[in-house]
Scaffold this motif. Structure first.
Motif, short mmCIF file in Angstrom:
data_model
loop_
_atom_site.label_atom_id
_atom_site.label_comp_id
_atom_site.label_asym_id
_atom_site.label_seq_id
_atom_site.Cartn_x
_atom_site.Cartn_y
_atom_site.Cartn_z
N LEU A 26 -35.21 38.46 -15.13
CA LEU A 26 -35.43 37.30 -15.97
C LEU A 26 -34.88 35.95 -15.45
CD1 LEU A 26 -34.37 39.07 -19.18
CD2 LEU A 26 -36.73 38.88 -18.37
N ALA A 27 -35.82 34.95 -15.10
CA ALA A 27 -35.52 33.65 -14.73
C ALA A 27 -35.93 32.59 -15.67
CB ALA A 27 -35.95 33.47 -13.33
N LEU A 28 -35.16 32.57 -16.88
CA LEU A 28 -35.64 31.98 -18.06
C LEU A 28 -35.02 30.57 -18.02
CD1 LEU A 28 -35.49 35.03 -20.33
CD2 LEU A 28 -37.52 34.01 -19.73
N GLY A 29 -33.91 30.44 -17.52
CA GLY A 29 -32.97 29.12 -17.48
C GLY A 29 -32.23 29.11 -18.73
N PRO A 30 -31.02 28.67 -18.34
CA PRO A 30 -30.20 28.80 -19.61
C PRO A 30 -30.31 27.69 -20.53
CG PRO A 30 -28.89 28.11 -17.63
CD PRO A 30 -30.09 28.49 -17.16
N LEU A 31 -30.76 26.46 -20.22
CA LEU A 31 -30.98 25.28 -21.16
C LEU A 31 -32.35 25.04 -21.30
CD1 LEU A 31 -28.24 22.93 -19.26
CD2 LEU A 31 -27.99 24.50 -21.38
N ILE A 40 -28.40 25.99 -8.11
CA ILE A 40 -29.39 26.67 -7.46
C ILE A 40 -28.65 27.52 -6.41
CG2 ILE A 40 -30.90 26.09 -5.63
CD1 ILE A 40 -31.91 23.70 -6.88
N LEU A 41 -27.39 27.19 -6.04
CA LEU A 41 -26.68 27.95 -5.12
C LEU A 41 -26.30 29.23 -5.75
CD1 LEU A 41 -24.21 25.06 -3.63
CD2 LEU A 41 -26.33 26.19 -2.42
N MET A 42 -25.95 29.06 -7.16
CA MET A 42 -25.66 30.34 -7.73
C MET A 42 -27.04 31.13 -8.00
SD MET A 42 -22.35 29.84 -8.22
CE MET A 42 -21.73 30.81 -9.92
N ALA A 43 -27.94 30.81 -7.96
CA ALA A 43 -29.29 31.56 -8.42
C ALA A 43 -29.68 32.19 -6.91
CB ALA A 43 -30.25 30.60 -8.88
N GLU A 44 -29.47 31.40 -5.98
CA GLU A 44 -29.61 31.90 -4.45
C GLU A 44 -28.92 33.24 -4.18
OE1 GLU A 44 -31.97 28.37 -2.19
OE2 GLU A 44 -29.81 28.31 -2.18
N ALA A 45 -27.62 33.18 -4.83
CA ALA A 45 -26.77 34.24 -4.30
C ALA A 45 -27.31 35.44 -5.13
CB ALA A 45 -25.22 33.95 -4.78
N GLN A 46 -27.46 35.31 -6.31
CA GLN A 46 -28.03 36.03 -7.32
C GLN A 46 -29.45 36.83 -6.72
OE1 GLN A 46 -27.96 33.86 -11.24
NE2 GLN A 46 -26.91 35.56 -11.99
N GLY A 105 -39.20 28.54 -12.67
CA GLY A 105 -38.30 27.22 -12.46
C GLY A 105 -37.62 27.52 -11.29
N PHE A 106 -36.63 26.73 -10.83
CA PHE A 106 -35.99 26.83 -9.82
C PHE A 106 -35.32 28.45 -9.34
CE2 PHE A 106 -34.96 22.41 -8.80
CZ PHE A 106 -35.47 22.27 -7.38
N SER A 107 -34.92 29.16 -10.60
CA SER A 107 -34.20 30.33 -10.08
C SER A 107 -35.28 31.25 -10.04
CB SER A 107 -33.09 30.82 -11.16
OG SER A 107 -33.85 30.98 -12.63
N GLY A 108 -36.53 31.26 -10.65
CA GLY A 108 -37.61 32.05 -10.48
C GLY A 108 -38.19 32.04 -9.08
N LEU A 109 -38.10 30.70 -8.65
CA LEU A 109 -38.62 30.44 -7.06
C LEU A 109 -37.74 30.86 -6.01
CD1 LEU A 109 -40.22 26.81 -7.47
CD2 LEU A 109 -41.46 29.11 -7.84
N MET A 124 -31.14 35.91 -13.68
CA MET A 124 -30.97 34.80 -12.88
C MET A 124 -30.06 33.80 -13.95
SD MET A 124 -32.11 34.90 -9.63
CE MET A 124 -31.79 36.90 -9.92
N LEU A 125 -29.12 33.18 -13.13
CA LEU A 125 -28.31 32.40 -14.12
C LEU A 125 -27.91 32.82 -15.62
CD1 LEU A 125 -29.82 28.93 -13.15
CD2 LEU A 125 -28.05 29.90 -12.22
N GLY A 126 -27.58 34.18 -15.61
CA GLY A 126 -27.18 34.71 -16.66
C GLY A 126 -25.67 34.54 -17.11
N PRO A 127 -24.87 35.03 -17.88
CA PRO A 127 -23.53 34.77 -18.47
C PRO A 127 -22.45 34.50 -17.27
CG PRO A 127 -24.20 36.91 -19.50
CD PRO A 127 -25.30 36.53 -18.50
N ASN A 128 -21.68 33.35 -17.40
CA ASN A 128 -20.59 33.04 -16.62
C ASN A 128 -21.08 32.86 -15.09
OD1 ASN A 128 -19.17 35.21 -18.54
ND2 ASN A 128 -18.19 33.08 -18.28
N THR A 129 -22.38 32.15 -15.09
CA THR A 129 -22.84 31.59 -13.61
C THR A 129 -23.05 30.01 -13.67
OG1 THR A 129 -25.20 31.99 -14.30
CG2 THR A 129 -24.06 33.72 -13.26
#
Ligand code: NAP
Length: 488
Positions: free
Chosen positions: A134-139, A396-402, A13-17, A383-388
């Motif tokens: 792990l870029a599994l997507g929180p939702l 997406i900005l959070m995932a890119e920072a991570q 998904g977005f965070s994996g890419l 990616m996009l783990g707890p409290n992100t």
């Protein structure tokens, strides 16, 4: 000359890419594999195909930094356009060569002696990687409440994330359960097809005007050809959200009051009937539940075919839905717009290091340094783990920072000849304590119930601006980690 450095990303998904692009930028993509359980990439934007599905963050902001798109057709891209964008990025950047489609990672075991994650795949194979991301997507995991009698329902019933396009809605009686972001997009999109729609609202949402529009060919030409135009527009969108919405959500009194007045006004001018207006007025501070961006929800609720049933669901019968008032309202189709299970996003992969599993650890307390690294689990990055999560800006900005942070950690491991890096437990605990303190002053813990919350706190949201997150993750602090050296 660099040694092979196998990296596995789970999820395209977005965070994996975003992670794959960061790996490329840092020269780490020679031995990169992205495992994707589905037959195509896209994550959320592949899975959610319900009518009306679109993003509530403007597309020029909700896109990857390395892959700007001057050709967004409108302010808020729809699902199909966003998915097409993701496909185009993956094609243009050659990322698809790295993806193993239809391959699910079932478990991951840390081999401490060799400094490798050993992945067990659903095709019976194994794969070894120095780092696991792990870029599994929180939702990703739908929440379908266990309503008594649901299994007896004789019509079609499905969750918004698993929309059944084979079901014809024209002329049908449809029950939509839930009034979150998904429902509020579905209802206007189907209201003119159905014979009758009952919308079951347990808690109303605050609605802000969307002001969506198409970009003219001239504007697109400007975005494509005028140096800095796209950058300026994107950063303007970003800055407004950072300067106005972030402080309002972290309970700046004045801004929160101004936001309440704006939302009250939107309700007043959009809903003429005072009775309906009262039933649609939330009683909690705006932002405590996600503020919904929509121009067509209030008008849809005022159509003759749409009925607001402002009560919880008591049961489901073979032919309809029973509300808290005990009245059965007939339905041919039930749409569960009942959200997701965000804290269970790791439930499909067992992750073990020594005796510990992430799942067991998180039953006690969900935490990770910067939502990215978990003490006791070396070379594991989320990616996009707890409290992100965010209530105000593009995630997406959070995932890119991570992703940039993770890539720097990976370079440290590779270039330092390390087996791995493991976050110090005391650093993780101190980080979590600071998040808990910050959360206490936010609107998210101000008295509503939402998917943002669990155990009296929020394991989901980042209680500050995106700027603050980007600053914290810009350079990893190596003293936060234990360096694991190979035995000599
Ligand atoms: P959601 O915000 O969690 O909303 C779920 C809805 O179902 C709520 O209205 C909830 O009522 C109701 N519900 C849950 N359990 C129920 C039960 N047992 N009985 C009756 N009602 C029940 O889920 P969502 O709408 O799918 O949105 C989730 C998140 O996905 C959003 O917050 C957003 O981050 C993202 N999203 C974004 C977009 C976008 O970009 N436009 C679109 C869709 C989703 P209560 O409020 O009373 O709990």
């Amino acid at each position: 000359m660099t040694h092979p450095f196998p990296i596995a990303i789970v999820g395209a998904g977005f965070s994996g890419l975003a992670m794959a692009l960061a790996a490329r930028r840092h020269g780490l993509d020679q031995d990169l594999v992205i495992f994707e359980a589905a037959e195509r990439l896209g994550g959320t934007w592949r899975d959610n195909t319900y009518p009306g599905c679109a993003c509530d963050v403007p597309s020029h902001l909700y896109s990857l930094r390395d892959a700007p798109n001057p050709d967004w057709s409108r302010t808020y891209g729809g699902q199909a356009e966003i998915l097409a964008y993701m496909e185009a990025v993956a094609d243009a950047q050659g990322l698809k060569d790295h993806i193993r489609f239809q391959t699910r990672v079932q478990r991951a075991d840390w081999d401490g002696a060799r400094g490798l994650w050993v992945l067990s795949l659903d095709d019976g194979g194994q794969h070894e990687a120095r780092a696991l991301i792990l870029a599994l997507g929180p939702l990703a995991i739908p929440n379908i409440p266990d309503f008594p009698g649901a299994e007896t329902f004789e019509g079609a019933a499905f969750h918004t994330q698993r929309w059944d396009h084979s079901v014809e809605l024209a002329g049908k009686r449809v029950a939509v359960i839930g009034t979150g972001a998904s429902a509020i997009q579905v209802v206007p999109a189907i209201a003119d097809q159905v014979a009758h729609l009952d919308l079951y609202q347990r808690t109303p949402a605050w609605i802000i005007s969307r002001s969506d529009r198409t970009f003219s060919p001239f504007e697109r030409t400007v975005f494509r050809s005028v140096p800095g135009a796209r950058w300026l527009y994107r950063n303007l969108l970003f800055a407004i959200r950072e300067l106005v919405f972030a402080p309002a959500l972290t309970r700046n009194g004045l801004l929160t009051r101004a936001m309440t007045a704006l939302l009250e006004r939107n309700l007043r001018v959009s809903v003429a009937d005072p009775d309906l207006r009262e039933r649609l007025r939330p009683s909690y501070t705006p932002g405590c539940k996600r503020i919904i961006v929509s121009d067509d929800y209030y008008p849809a609720l005022q159509r003759d075919t749409v009925h607001l049933v402002d009560q919880a669901v008591r049961a489901i019968t073979p032919t309809g839905v029973v509300g808290a008032d005990g009245v059965e309202r007939p339905a041919d189709v039930i749409v569960y717009a009942t959200g997701f299970k965000p804290t269970e996003f790791l439930s499909k992969i067992e992750i073990q290091a020594g005796e510990a599993t992430v799942q067991a650890r998180w039953e006690e307390r969900v935490e990770a340094l910067h939502g990215t690294c978990i003490a006791g689990f070396p070379n594991l990055f989320l990616m996009l783990g707890p409290n992100t999560g965010l209530g105000h800006n593009s995630v997406i900005l959070m995932a890119e920072a991570q992703a940039d942070y993770t890539a720097q950690c990976l370079r440290r491991i590779r270039d330092g000849g390390l087996l791995g890096l493991e976050v110090r437990p005391e650093v993780q605990s101190a980080h979590q304590a600071s998040i808990e303190r910050a959360l206490r002053r936010t609107v998210w813990l101000s008295g509503c119930a939402s998917w943002y919350q669990a155990g009296g706190s929020s394991p989901i949201l980042w209680p500050d601006s995106v700027w603050a997150f980007q600053r914290r993750l810009a350079r990893p602090r190596w003293s936060d980690f234990i360096a694991l050296h190979p035995e000599r």
